[in-house]
Design an enzyme around this catalytic site. Sequence first.
Site, short mmCIF file in Angstrom:
data_model
loop_
_atom_site.label_atom_id
_atom_site.label_comp_id
_atom_site.label_asym_id
_atom_site.label_seq_id
_atom_site.Cartn_x
_atom_site.Cartn_y
_atom_site.Cartn_z
NE ARG A 124 0.27 0.82 -1.66
CZ ARG A 124 0.02 -0.39 -1.01
NH1 ARG A 124 -0.83 -1.00 -1.61
NH2 ARG A 124 0.41 -0.30 0.22
CD GLU A 136 0.10 -10.71 -0.29
OE1 GLU A 136 0.53 -9.49 -0.36
OE2 GLU A 136 -0.21 -11.48 0.86
#
Length: 180
Positions: free
Chosen positions: A65, A102
């Site tokens: 990304r 995360e």
Amino acid sequence: MTEGAAQRHLRALVRDIPGFPQPGIVFKDVTPLLADPLGLASAVELLAELARPFEPDVVIGAEARGFLLGPALACALGCGFALARKPGKLPHTTVRAEYQLEYGTDALELHATSIAPGARVLVHDDVLATGGTALALAELVRAVDAQVTGFAFLIELAFLGGAERLAPADVRSVLRYSGD
Ligand code: AMP
């Protein structure tokens, strides 16, 4: 459009997907923003405004990304773009850094020749969450004897403390979210 209006437009184009890719995560989906001509143009423009004072020679971004806006941002800044990829994807000699997401752990590799020693490097990603990816990118920059002059993100999830992990580096983001 004023900067405030552009930011409101961008914020409205970021879609929250609760529970993706796993329970407890609120995923920031930027695909509506990328599909919107004005949203895409103003995301690149606002990122470039934030990052220009860092006077980078190169923008580095991570698969996948960081590749969405990274090359356009580099182009707007008059820089080159260096790609950090998942292990085994780059064909030439690489340097490597491990990192934590995360949700999970991974590693990134960079072609050792894609950033010149001493270059000023801007670290970019679409989202700053825990800061693990950005720290790994900074480690890759150090591994090729270049220097990180700043960090620029489209979205900062401030409640996850990524900017604190990158301190004392200068961390800038177009959209900051203080709660999930
Ligand atoms: P981190 O290493 O924790 O800062 O995570 C940053 C990377 O994971 C970015 O490349 C993001 O694309 C992705 N990411 C992590 N958390 C989220 C989230 N809540 N929404 C969207 N992308 C995320």
